[in-house]
Scaffold this motif. Structure first.
Motif, PDB file in Angstrom:
ATOM      1  N   GLU B  79      -2.551   7.163  12.367  1.00 21.04           N
ATOM      2  CA  GLU B  79      -2.778   7.578  10.897  1.00 21.04           C
ATOM      3  C   GLU B  79      -1.609   6.617  10.265  1.00 21.04           C
ATOM      4  N   THR B  80      -2.100   6.103   8.924  1.00 18.85           N
ATOM      5  CA  THR B  80      -1.240   5.496   8.015  1.00 18.85           C
ATOM      6  C   THR B  80      -1.235   5.929   6.494  1.00 18.85           C
ATOM      7  N   ASP B  81      -0.547   5.648   5.794  1.00 17.28           N
ATOM      8  CA  ASP B  81      -0.578   6.079   4.266  1.00 17.28           C
ATOM      9  C   ASP B  81      -1.477   5.120   3.341  1.00 17.28           C
ATOM     10  N   ARG B  82      -2.149   4.222   3.958  1.00 13.62           N
ATOM     11  CA  ARG B  82      -2.872   3.100   3.297  1.00 13.62           C
ATOM     12  C   ARG B  82      -4.087   3.818   2.926  1.00 13.62           C
ATOM     13  N   GLU B  83      -4.993   3.078   2.076  1.00 13.84           N
ATOM     14  CA  GLU B  83      -6.265   3.742   1.573  1.00 13.84           C
ATOM     15  C   GLU B  83      -7.242   3.989   2.828  1.00 13.84           C
ATOM     16  N   GLU B  85      -6.860   5.179   6.207  1.00 13.23           N
ATOM     17  CA  GLU B  85      -5.901   5.765   6.605  1.00 13.23           C
ATOM     18  C   GLU B  85      -5.705   5.619   8.011  1.00 13.23           C
ATOM     19  N   ARG B  86      -6.742   5.156   8.917  1.00 12.59           N
ATOM     20  CA  ARG B  86      -6.591   4.826  10.269  1.00 12.59           C
ATOM     21  C   ARG B  86      -6.471   3.623  10.689  1.00 12.59           C
TER      22      ARG B  86
END
Ligand code: SF4
Ligand code: SF4
Lengths: 346, 165
Positions: B79-83, B85-86
């Motif tokens: 998971e990431t914080d970007r739009e 999120e994967r």
């Protein structure tokens, strides 16, 4: 004493012909076969071993020597061993009567260029040898105890016998013109553009087609037709024994080219140059020139053999037989008849 | 057949003429180690991951891994914080398995995995033939040929991207 000297000279000549003509000639032919095949197919061909890939045949031979020699369990070992030897021996033997040039005078004695080019029965000897060659292939096919080999061997014997007739008859017509079966004399008669091909164009054509069949070259390479017979008569051969068949094939090509050159294209004759340069009959310079002339003509024929191989597709077996018996055989008979009539009228 | 055709010799002469033209004509061979082959966008070489200006495109959906016939791809999602999120924590292609079929590229919804022009793949042992993300990520600028080719030849609408507008 004299006999011994003659024998030694003959032996020396044979060695020279074997090591300076047949082996380099055959390996050169293999190299150019691969190169020309590649060029015709828009490829480049072997060019990595040595300059321009010239050492490729040597590399091939080394590879063949180091290969395992396999004799099939069910094969007849003696004949399996004998067959390639017969093939190569007979190929080499043909070169004995081929005149490579006229003669050089050494110690006041003319030494003829060729192992024994002055044999009275030159042409007959060549015919006898080439028809012996079929034993090698047939024996190989028989002794291998393999159906493909056997079929290849059978085909080669049938093919050679059929085409030998046409070839022999084309030579009969030639002999009527020349009046001698001595190869040296035949070449001597063709001095100054009096090439036999001008008197015997049809005979030459028949001889050419028949020699393609005799040497088992495409379009008549049915004894080794890969798509139907795996490898034909040499399916069960490996290593240097296969190499011997291979060498014999190219040796035969060179021998056939040499025969065509000697019989129809003036052999070692050099037109008008010797008179221009004032070279004397029997001098080394003229002999070299003659050998060069002979070599060039033979090389052109070898090139033609290779060129045809990569152009014309293989014949079907029945087509081959039909061509041999229904076309070439009557044609060569007619050629003999016409030659006789013309000679009668003159 | 007319007599002339039956004679067969003229046709052989014609054939010999054609082969002689080939004999002296230009050759197709590329002398490989000295001369390299530079294929166009049509070429399916080593599959690589596309690296955009703002990072990798892959969203670790696992479709490529699912479709790959010889099971050469292994993806593990994170998971990431970007739009989107994967992202793939781990992305490995085993080049000993890959058959260069291009199905991964075809199935990817993000146009994130494409076939590159890389055709020289030499590995000294089996482990080094398993390519991780560091070897797979290739900047998008180097893959323009293939991406253009795909847009010309694919039947579906590729995902809209900022730089296309
Ligand atoms: S090209 Fe084919 S085999 Fe190779 S990784 Fe993609 S889907 Fe798998
Ligand atoms: S490369 Fe494409 S198909 Fe494969 S996991 Fe990433 S986004 Fe999904």
């Amino acid at each position: 004493m004299e006999l011994l000297v003659d024998f030694l000279i003959g032996f020396l000549k044979a060695l020279i012909v074997l090591f300076l003509v047949i082996l380099p000639g055959a390996s050169g032919a293999v190299y150019f076969e691969r190169r020309i095949a590649a060029w015709i197919q828009m490829r480049i061909g072997p060019n990595r071993v040595g300059p321009y890939g010239l050492l490729q045949p040597i590399a091939d031979v080394i590879k063949l020597i180091f290969k395992e020699d396999i004799i099939p369990a069910a094969a007849d070992k003696r004949f399996h061993f004998l067959a390639p030897l017969i093939s190569i021996t007979i190929t080499v033997a043909v070169f004995a009567v081929i005149p490579f040039g006229h003669y050089v005078v050494i110690n006041g004695e003319p030494v003829y260029l060729g192992v024994a080019p002055n044999v009275h029965v030159g042409i007959l000897y060549v015919l006898a040898m080439t028809s012996m060659g079929v034993y090698g292939l047939t024996l190989a096919g028989w002794a291998s105890n393999n159906k493909y080999s056997l079929l290849g061997g059978l085909r080669s014997s049938a093919q050679m016998i059929s085409y030998e007739l046409a070839m022999g008859l084309s030579i009969v017509a030639l002999l009527m013109v020349t009046g001698t079966p001595n190869l040296m004399e035949i070449v001597e008669q063709q001095a100054g553009w009096r090439w036999n091909v001008l008197y015997q164009p049809l005979g030459f054509l028949i001889f050419l087609v028949a020699s393609f069949a005799e040497t088992n070259r495409t379009p008549f390479d049915l004894p080794e037709a890969e798509p139907e017979l795996v490898g034909g008569y040499h399916t069960e051969y490996t290593g240097m024994k296969f190499g011997m068949f291979f060498l014999a094939e190219y040796g035969n090509v060179i021998a056939a080219s040499a025969m065509m050159t000697a019989l129809f294209f003036g052999g070692w004759q050099v037109p008008f140059l010797p008179e221009l340069l004032g070279l004397q009959e029997g001098s080394v310079a003229l002999a070299l020139l003659q050998v060069a002339s002979f070599t060039i003509k033979v090389a052109i024929f070898v090139f033609f053999f290779i060129w045809v191989r990569w152009t014309v597709p293989r014949f079907r077996y029945d087509q081959l037989m039909r061509l041999g018996w229904k076309v070439l055989f009557p044609l060569s008979l007619a050629n003999v008849l016409i030659t006789g009539l013309v000679m009668l009228i003159n | 057949m007319t007599f002339w055709e039956k004679l067969y010799l003229p046709e052989i002469a014609r054939g010999l003429g054609i082969t002689f033209k080939m004999l002296i004509g230009p050759k197709m061979t590329i002398q490989y180690p000295e001369e390299k082959y530079h294929p166009g966008g049509y070429y399916r070489g080593r599959p690589v991951l596309v690296l955009d200006e703002d990072g990798e495109r892959c969203v670790a959906c696992g479709l490529c891994s699912r479709v790959c016939p010889p099971l050469a791809i292994e993806v593990r999602a994170g998971e990431t914080d970007r739009e989107k999120e994967r992202y793939p924590v781990k992305f490995e292609i085993n080049m000993l398995r890959c058959i260069f079929c291009g199905l991964c590229e075809e199935v990817c919804p993000e146009e994130a995995i494409v076939m590159s022009k890389d055709l020289e793949m030499v590995f000294e042992n089996r482990e080094s033939a398993i390519l991780g993300k560091e070897k797979l990520l290739v900047p998008v600028a180097q893959l323009q040929d293939r991406l253009e080719y795909l847009r010309m030849h694919q039947y579906y609408e590729p995902p809209a991207r900022a730089q296309d507008a």
